[in-house]
Design a protein around this motif. Sequence first.
Motif, PDB file in Angstrom:
ATOM      1  N   THR A 292      73.639  26.586  94.746  1.00  0.00           N
ATOM      2  CA  THR A 292      73.322  25.223  94.314  1.00  0.00           C
ATOM      3  C   THR A 292      71.919  25.149  93.722  1.00  0.00           C
ATOM      4  O   THR A 292      71.721  24.580  92.643  1.00  0.00           O
ATOM      5  N   ALA A 293      70.940  25.735  94.415  1.00  0.00           N
ATOM      6  CA  ALA A 293      69.557  25.682  93.935  1.00  0.00           C
ATOM      7  C   ALA A 293      69.434  26.415  92.607  1.00  0.00           C
ATOM      8  O   ALA A 293      68.760  25.949  91.691  1.00  0.00           O
TER       9      ALA A 293
ATOM     10  N   ALA B  33      70.880  24.217  89.851  1.00  0.00           N
ATOM     11  CA  ALA B  33      69.989  23.099  89.510  1.00  0.00           C
ATOM     12  C   ALA B  33      68.841  23.597  88.646  1.00  0.00           C
ATOM     13  O   ALA B  33      68.495  22.976  87.633  1.00  0.00           O
ATOM     14  N   MET B  34      68.275  24.751  89.026  1.00  0.00           N
ATOM     15  CA  MET B  34      67.146  25.286  88.266  1.00  0.00           C
ATOM     16  C   MET B  34      67.564  25.625  86.834  1.00  0.00           C
ATOM     17  O   MET B  34      66.888  25.247  85.875  1.00  0.00           O
TER      18      MET B  34
ATOM     19  N   LEU C 250      70.183  24.576  85.119  1.00  0.00           N
ATOM     20  CA  LEU C 250      70.589  23.396  84.345  1.00  0.00           C
ATOM     21  C   LEU C 250      69.365  22.619  83.886  1.00  0.00           C
ATOM     22  O   LEU C 250      69.357  22.034  82.806  1.00  0.00           O
ATOM     23  N   ALA C 251      68.311  22.614  84.702  1.00  0.00           N
ATOM     24  CA  ALA C 251      67.081  21.930  84.308  1.00  0.00           C
ATOM     25  C   ALA C 251      66.480  22.618  83.086  1.00  0.00           C
ATOM     26  O   ALA C 251      65.955  21.963  82.187  1.00  0.00           O
TER      27      ALA C 251
ATOM     28  N   THR D  13      68.891  21.653  80.059  1.00  0.00           N
ATOM     29  CA  THR D  13      69.054  20.255  79.643  1.00  0.00           C
ATOM     30  C   THR D  13      68.393  19.906  78.301  1.00  0.00           C
ATOM     31  O   THR D  13      69.050  19.338  77.427  1.00  0.00           O
TER      32      THR D  13
ATOM     33  N   PRO E 284      79.397  22.829  94.989  1.00  0.00           N
ATOM     34  CA  PRO E 284      78.265  22.014  94.540  1.00  0.00           C
ATOM     35  C   PRO E 284      77.787  22.383  93.132  1.00  0.00           C
ATOM     36  O   PRO E 284      77.484  21.476  92.342  1.00  0.00           O
TER      37      PRO E 284
ATOM     38  N   ALA F 152      79.930  20.509  90.745  1.00  0.00           N
ATOM     39  CA  ALA F 152      79.652  19.074  90.757  1.00  0.00           C
ATOM     40  C   ALA F 152      78.410  18.774  89.942  1.00  0.00           C
ATOM     41  O   ALA F 152      78.387  17.814  89.164  1.00  0.00           O
ATOM     42  N   LEU F 153      77.377  19.607  90.094  1.00  0.00           N
ATOM     43  CA  LEU F 153      76.131  19.377  89.365  1.00  0.00           C
ATOM     44  C   LEU F 153      76.350  19.505  87.858  1.00  0.00           C
ATOM     45  O   LEU F 153      75.853  18.695  87.080  1.00  0.00           O
ATOM     46  N   ALA F 154      77.090  20.541  87.457  1.00  0.00           N
ATOM     47  CA  ALA F 154      77.312  20.753  86.032  1.00  0.00           C
ATOM     48  C   ALA F 154      78.162  19.629  85.454  1.00  0.00           C
ATOM     49  O   ALA F 154      77.920  19.155  84.343  1.00  0.00           O
TER      50      ALA F 154
ATOM     51  N   ALA G 259      78.181  16.615  86.416  1.00  0.00           N
ATOM     52  CA  ALA G 259      77.349  15.415  86.328  1.00  0.00           C
ATOM     53  C   ALA G 259      76.518  15.393  85.047  1.00  0.00           C
ATOM     54  O   ALA G 259      76.016  14.348  84.657  1.00  0.00           O
ATOM     55  N   SER G 260      76.373  16.546  84.384  1.00  0.00           N
ATOM     56  CA  SER G 260      75.582  16.574  83.157  1.00  0.00           C
ATOM     57  C   SER G 260      76.236  15.728  82.075  1.00  0.00           C
ATOM     58  O   SER G 260      75.587  15.336  81.112  1.00  0.00           O
TER      59      SER G 260
ATOM     60  N   GLU H  27      75.845  13.539  96.344  1.00  0.00           N
ATOM     61  CA  GLU H  27      77.092  14.063  95.792  1.00  0.00           C
ATOM     62  C   GLU H  27      78.130  12.976  95.535  1.00  0.00           C
ATOM     63  O   GLU H  27      78.854  13.026  94.550  1.00  0.00           O
TER      64      GLU H  27
ATOM     65  N   LEU I  38      77.223  10.974  92.195  1.00  0.00           N
ATOM     66  CA  LEU I  38      76.886  11.729  90.979  1.00  0.00           C
ATOM     67  C   LEU I  38      77.237  10.987  89.694  1.00  0.00           C
ATOM     68  O   LEU I  38      76.535  11.096  88.698  1.00  0.00           O
TER      69      LEU I  38
ATOM     70  N   ALA J 195      71.536  13.025  85.664  1.00  0.00           N
ATOM     71  CA  ALA J 195      71.655  14.454  85.979  1.00  0.00           C
ATOM     72  C   ALA J 195      70.355  15.240  85.759  1.00  0.00           C
ATOM     73  O   ALA J 195      69.926  15.972  86.659  1.00  0.00           O
TER      74      ALA J 195
ATOM     75  N   TYR K 261      68.502  17.568  88.599  1.00  0.00           N
ATOM     76  CA  TYR K 261      68.273  19.019  88.518  1.00  0.00           C
ATOM     77  C   TYR K 261      66.838  19.355  88.865  1.00  0.00           C
ATOM     78  O   TYR K 261      66.557  20.330  89.558  1.00  0.00           O
ATOM     79  N   LYS K 262      65.911  18.523  88.366  1.00  0.00           N
ATOM     80  CA  LYS K 262      64.491  18.808  88.615  1.00  0.00           C
ATOM     81  C   LYS K 262      64.166  18.648  90.086  1.00  0.00           C
ATOM     82  O   LYS K 262      63.363  19.400  90.633  1.00  0.00           O
TER      83      LYS K 262
ATOM     84  N   ILE L  97      66.162  18.789  92.906  1.00  0.00           N
ATOM     85  CA  ILE L  97      66.803  19.517  94.015  1.00  0.00           C
ATOM     86  C   ILE L  97      66.681  21.029  93.916  1.00  0.00           C
ATOM     87  O   ILE L  97      67.317  21.748  94.661  1.00  0.00           O
ATOM     88  N   GLN L  98      65.856  21.518  93.014  1.00  0.00           N
ATOM     89  CA  GLN L  98      65.692  22.977  92.912  1.00  0.00           C
ATOM     90  C   GLN L  98      65.141  23.552  94.216  1.00  0.00           C
ATOM     91  O   GLN L  98      64.238  22.990  94.775  1.00  0.00           O
TER      92      GLN L  98
END
Lengths: 469, 157
Positions: free
Chosen positions: A158-159, A162-163, A165-166, A169, A425, A428-430, A432-433, B141, B144, B149, B153-154, B156-157
């Motif tokens: 997950t971490a 997130a990193m 995807l940041a 973006t 997770p 889910a994060l991707a 959400a983009s 979650e 979302l 988004a 991302y920034k 929760i790293q």
Amino acid sequence: MKQYLKYLFPILIPGIILSLPLSWFPIENITLAEQRIIAIFVLAALCWVLEPIPIYATSVLIIVLELLFVSDKGLWFTQQASPDLGILLSHKDIMATFASPIIMLFLGGFFLAMAATKYRLDVNLARVLLKPFGQQPKYVMLGLMMITAVFSMFMSNTATTAMMLAILTPVLAVFAKDDLGKVGFALAIPVAANVGGIGTPIGTPPNAIALKYLVGDKLITFGEWMAFGVPFVIVLLAVSWFILSRLFPADTDNIELTIKGRFLKTPQAIIVYCTFTLTILLWLMGGIHGMNAYVVALIPVAVFSVTKIITKEDLKKISWDVLWLVSGGIALGLGLEKTGLAANAVAAIPFGDFSPLVIIGGASVLCLLMANFMSHTATANLLMPIVAALGLSMHSLLPYGGQVALILCVTFAASLGMSLPISTPPNALAHASGHINTKQMAKVGASIGVIGLLMTFAMVYLLTVIGFI
Amino acid sequence: METINIICVDDQREVLSAVVRDLAPLADYFNIEECESAAECEELMDELDADGEHIALVISDHVMPLKTGVQLLTEIADDSRFKEVKKILLTGLATHADTIKAVNQAHIDHYLEKAWDGQELLQISKQLLTEYIVSQGLDYESRLAVLDAPTLYKLIQ
């Protein structure tokens, strides 16, 4: 009414199981302790599938219920002597699941990941490693996937997602509106993170749960796991890259990723770099130095605490929920094994009549299906104790690699469930983009899941042929 | 799921409705409250806090009778119960001095000029709500669909 069902089922069904007379169970000589473990197992399964409570809370519940009802220091009436009572668990063994070596391995991994993030080793490595991949979209995607996969071998999936995807973006924002490349890039990250987790024992919790059952002469060391895990990840990553760049070709012909920052050169940062390298080297060396992976994992914990690289405040940010989630799985396995239920239940079903290949295939497909709809760790928690007992008792499995082959197939299958936003997770994060729709994710995730499972079978077959398992 | 509130404050009924209309896409996940004066907002916040509900965002107009928006937001910033609440000042008539106060004393998170762009207000609200949810350790979650988004991302790293 419907929304109450998810609360009702986990209370009602285990309650019914507890109130049934022993003779109704299709298992010979079933004991009261075993009956209670069945109820706890069903409760856990229902809670992990329906999620009326957070998944880690289910784990804590398993441990506490085992302590109350199936332990030698439980409630008075649960211990009343009876010919049917069976074997009660030691309360110390149940509590020890919170500090099982598997948990320590993960704690070590968390310390490494936290220190790396805090001293920006992850972002800086990403910047340097991405450079050689140039600016052509196809190769930038390959670079991103490889780096995501490598990071997720040591950090949480997950971490890592997130990193990455940041980083991605700002690039996705300049893509043309109908450029399919956006979909490809946004999907590449979670796919690579999910696949990369397979590479090491600490890459994802299901791997660690598998290690719990690979003991004695079936031991797989950290280095050995990587020896087959990493090649597997590389091949599956290449396949995924091929699929993604074919399905979602980018129209732009130039992509520029800008990651700002420089490598920190403070003494503490250097300690982080050295400890990180040293720990991984010690893990890879196997037993030459006398330490196993669990002992090695505690070295970074000590180094980072002593040097104040991980402070009191950082300590509070550790994902205790993940550790507890795994503990609950270990406790569930302990209950199934120590009361004798696992062996008895497996004996009660005539698995011997099935072809061993059907067993391996069936268990893996079931695991893959479950992992698509629920937490990978919870899936492994539920299936692994049963699969381990099954593998141990089925002698017809031996020519195909025996228990180890079965466990590895199921473990890998648990990480391959990635076809829906709810699967993991990272998905889910991707999602959400806003660049991916569920159908696109399902198409890619399901194909990679199936291809990955077939590759797992091939890999286990190869490992059997060369005599590794 | 815990209730998370968004409070909109404006003495003009039609402006208030316009703000709420812009935030409508958030209504499935957040409770949107309307107040026509600073006093009403303070009373509501008191009540919500006593009920253990979360207040994530206050969007306030500046020029209002009795108590101005900057005064209201300053009091919110100084109240230890509401130190995490995100604040947007939405105004067309603030003087230079008011604006300075809004930044230095009310510690507003965003300044939006009337007439505002509905999309922009929604986008900023999403960003601030994302920050609030992550900083408070609330479950992101399940929300979302309406969070921002890139901000997530920034954080929760």
